[in-house]
Design a protein around this motif. Structure first.
Motif, mmCIF file in Angstrom:
data_model
loop_
_atom_site.group_PDB
_atom_site.id
_atom_site.type_symbol
_atom_site.label_atom_id
_atom_site.label_comp_id
_atom_site.label_asym_id
_atom_site.label_seq_id
_atom_site.Cartn_x
_atom_site.Cartn_y
_atom_site.Cartn_z
ATOM 1 N N UNK A 316 0.828 -1.211 0.000
ATOM 2 C CA UNK A 316 0.000 0.000 0.000
ATOM 3 C C UNK A 316 0.865 1.264 0.000
ATOM 4 N N UNK A 317 1.831 1.331 0.919
ATOM 5 C CA UNK A 317 2.653 2.534 1.019
ATOM 6 C C UNK A 317 3.607 2.676 -0.167
ATOM 7 N N UNK A 318 4.155 1.584 -0.648
ATOM 8 C CA UNK A 318 5.081 1.666 -1.784
ATOM 9 C C UNK A 318 4.351 2.045 -3.064
ATOM 10 N N UNK A 319 3.132 1.534 -3.227
ATOM 11 C CA UNK A 319 2.339 1.934 -4.390
ATOM 12 C C UNK A 319 2.038 3.427 -4.339
ATOM 13 N N UNK A 320 1.731 3.936 -3.143
ATOM 14 C CA UNK A 320 1.460 5.369 -3.000
ATOM 15 C C UNK A 320 2.683 6.220 -3.266
ATOM 16 N N UNK A 321 3.840 5.814 -2.701
ATOM 17 C CA UNK A 321 5.068 6.585 -2.891
ATOM 18 C C UNK A 321 5.522 6.554 -4.350
ATOM 19 N N UNK A 322 5.453 5.389 -4.981
ATOM 20 C CA UNK A 322 5.866 5.275 -6.384
ATOM 21 C C UNK A 322 4.978 6.146 -7.267
ATOM 22 N N UNK A 323 3.676 6.109 -7.027
ATOM 23 C CA UNK A 323 2.751 6.937 -7.810
ATOM 24 C C UNK A 323 3.017 8.415 -7.574
ATOM 25 N N UNK A 324 3.242 8.786 -6.308
ATOM 26 C CA UNK A 324 3.495 10.197 -5.971
ATOM 27 C C UNK A 324 4.752 10.705 -6.674
ATOM 28 N N UNK A 325 5.850 9.963 -6.562
ATOM 29 C CA UNK A 325 7.114 10.387 -7.173
ATOM 30 C C UNK A 325 6.986 10.433 -8.696
ATOM 31 N N UNK A 326 6.353 9.423 -9.251
ATOM 32 C CA UNK A 326 6.259 9.342 -10.708
ATOM 33 C C UNK A 326 5.369 10.445 -11.278
ATOM 34 N N UNK A 327 4.237 10.711 -10.628
ATOM 35 C CA UNK A 327 3.282 11.685 -11.144
ATOM 36 C C UNK A 327 3.715 13.117 -10.904
ATOM 37 N N UNK A 328 4.366 13.391 -9.765
ATOM 38 C CA UNK A 328 4.690 14.763 -9.400
ATOM 39 C C UNK A 328 6.124 15.166 -9.734
ATOM 40 N N UNK A 329 6.972 14.222 -10.043
ATOM 41 C CA UNK A 329 8.374 14.554 -10.350
ATOM 42 C C UNK A 329 8.758 14.056 -11.737
ATOM 43 N N UNK A 330 8.675 12.741 -11.947
ATOM 44 C CA UNK A 330 9.142 12.155 -13.206
ATOM 45 C C UNK A 330 8.274 12.614 -14.376
ATOM 46 N N UNK A 331 6.951 12.503 -14.230
ATOM 47 C CA UNK A 331 6.053 12.822 -15.340
ATOM 48 C C UNK A 331 6.103 14.294 -15.750
ATOM 49 N N UNK A 332 6.066 15.257 -14.795
ATOM 50 C CA UNK A 332 6.173 16.671 -15.222
ATOM 51 C C UNK A 332 7.480 16.981 -15.938
ATOM 52 N N UNK A 333 8.594 16.446 -15.427
ATOM 53 C CA UNK A 333 9.883 16.681 -16.094
ATOM 54 C C UNK A 333 9.861 16.088 -17.498
#
Length: 346
Positions: A316-333
């Motif tokens: 649960x927590x890893x899915x949330x952290x991975x989604x957060x990092x990917x959507x808010x950092x990786x994807x915008x860049x």
């Protein structure tokens, strides 16, 4: 009596009774037809056979199972993850192309209308400049004792290194339009845009692209963006696998994380395909799309638990952290990079 023949592919001598060459595997009968040509193409590159359906339903209903079975050695029963991803992504971008054409036409029309009208920023700058000129004229009249006739002839005033002008921006735009109309050389048009003689190669390229965008009134810019997205996705997937490697450092090699990423992105593209098809017939409300986004997180959590044999809390927590990092950092860049690359290749 059995005869011999020569394979047309590898040129080895084979028995005429063979249906396939024992050396290279090519069919001995040279019966190339239009149907056979495209059947072989589909089979070779997309593998549309029973394996597709054996892979499709577990992908959609049993998160993480396909990836787990593939890394455990069951690799002939299901589609190869890269082939599955390639096929679904081609289907997705085929469906998406119809949507992007409509958006491209609308955006191109809106951008063209914007170019053909006075630019709002120019108008705002002119108003500000005009107020600055008027304020300066009043100051000159009060403090310097200049006559009204002398002040009326002032069109621009330089304060330090800043020149206050009420018409320079409009003149620059009009000059560029005139040069375009008479078919002036590119160098003159770039100079009218403000390019200096000592401008470097990179900024010169930016000026050239801006000029092209202005001359074509933005036509095709959305299509250029669309053409860049598939290339970007091949970089986005390894970045997702890298995130998995960070969170599951001791759970398999990078290749294992890449297999998981292939299947997860295949699931995303499949869902987007179904969403595009549904939008063709129904007006899907925004709250359904929001729920769909959260369903991706739930799917990821279930897939992580199955593939990495993680507990519920960790997944649960890893899915949330991975989604957060990917959507808010990786994807915008990545999106900034896609926009910039599409602009430079426009």
């Amino acid at each position: 009596m059995k005869g011999t023949d020569q394979c047309k592919n590898c040129e080895e001598i084979i028995d005429t009774s063979f249906d396939f060459c024992p050396y290279c595997g090519q069919e001995t009968a040279d019966t190339l037809t239009f149907g056979v040509l495209f059947k072989n193409t589909i089979n070779n590159y997309f593998s549309i056979d029973a394996r597709f359906f054996r892979s499709f339903f577990p992908l959609m209903t049993k998160p993480g199972l396909l990836a787990k079975r593939f890394v455990n050695g069951k690799r002939l029963l299901y589609l190869h993850p890269a082939q599955f991803y390639l096929f679904i992504s081609v289907v997705f971008f085929f469906f998406f192309s119809f949507t992007i054409r409509k958006v491209d036409d609308q955006m191109s029309k809106a951008i063209a209308e914007g170019f053909n009208q006075p630019i709002a920023l120019d108008s705002l700058a002119v108003k500000i400049d005009s107020l600055g000129v008027e304020a300066a004229k009043n100051t000159l009249e009060e403090k310097a004792g200049m006559s009204a006739e002398e002040i009326r002839n002032i069109d621009s005033i330089t304060v330090g290194s800043q020149k206050i002008s009420g018409s320079s921006l409009i003149l620059q735009k009009n000059m560029l339009d005139s040069l375009i109309a008479i078919g002036a050389p590119q160098a003159e048009k770039l100079k009218a845009m403000g390019k200096k003689e000592d401008t470097g190669a990179f900024l010169t390229k930016v000026y050239v692209q801006l000029l092209k965008l202005y001359e074509q009134r933005g036509g095709g810019i959305i299509q250029a963006l669309y053409d860049t997205i598939p290339i970007a996705m091949f970089f986005m997937l390894p970045l997702f696998a890298l995130l998995l490697k960070v969170f599951y450092w001791r759970r398999g090699t990078f290749a294992h994380h890449t297999v998981f990423s292939f299947y997860f992105f295949t699931f995303l593209f499949t869902t987007f395909c179904l969403l595009i098809l549904a939008n063709r017939f129904l007006d899907i409300p925004i709250w359904v799309e929001v729920l769909l986004f959260f369903s991706f997180i739930i799917y990821l959590m279930l897939a992580l638990r199955t593939f990495y044999e993680s507990n519920w809390i960790g997944a649960f927590f890893k899915a949330g952290f991975i989604t957060f990092i990917y959507m808010l950092i990786v994807l915008p860049i990545a999106m900034v990079g896609v926009i910039f690359i599409s602009f430079m290749l426009y």
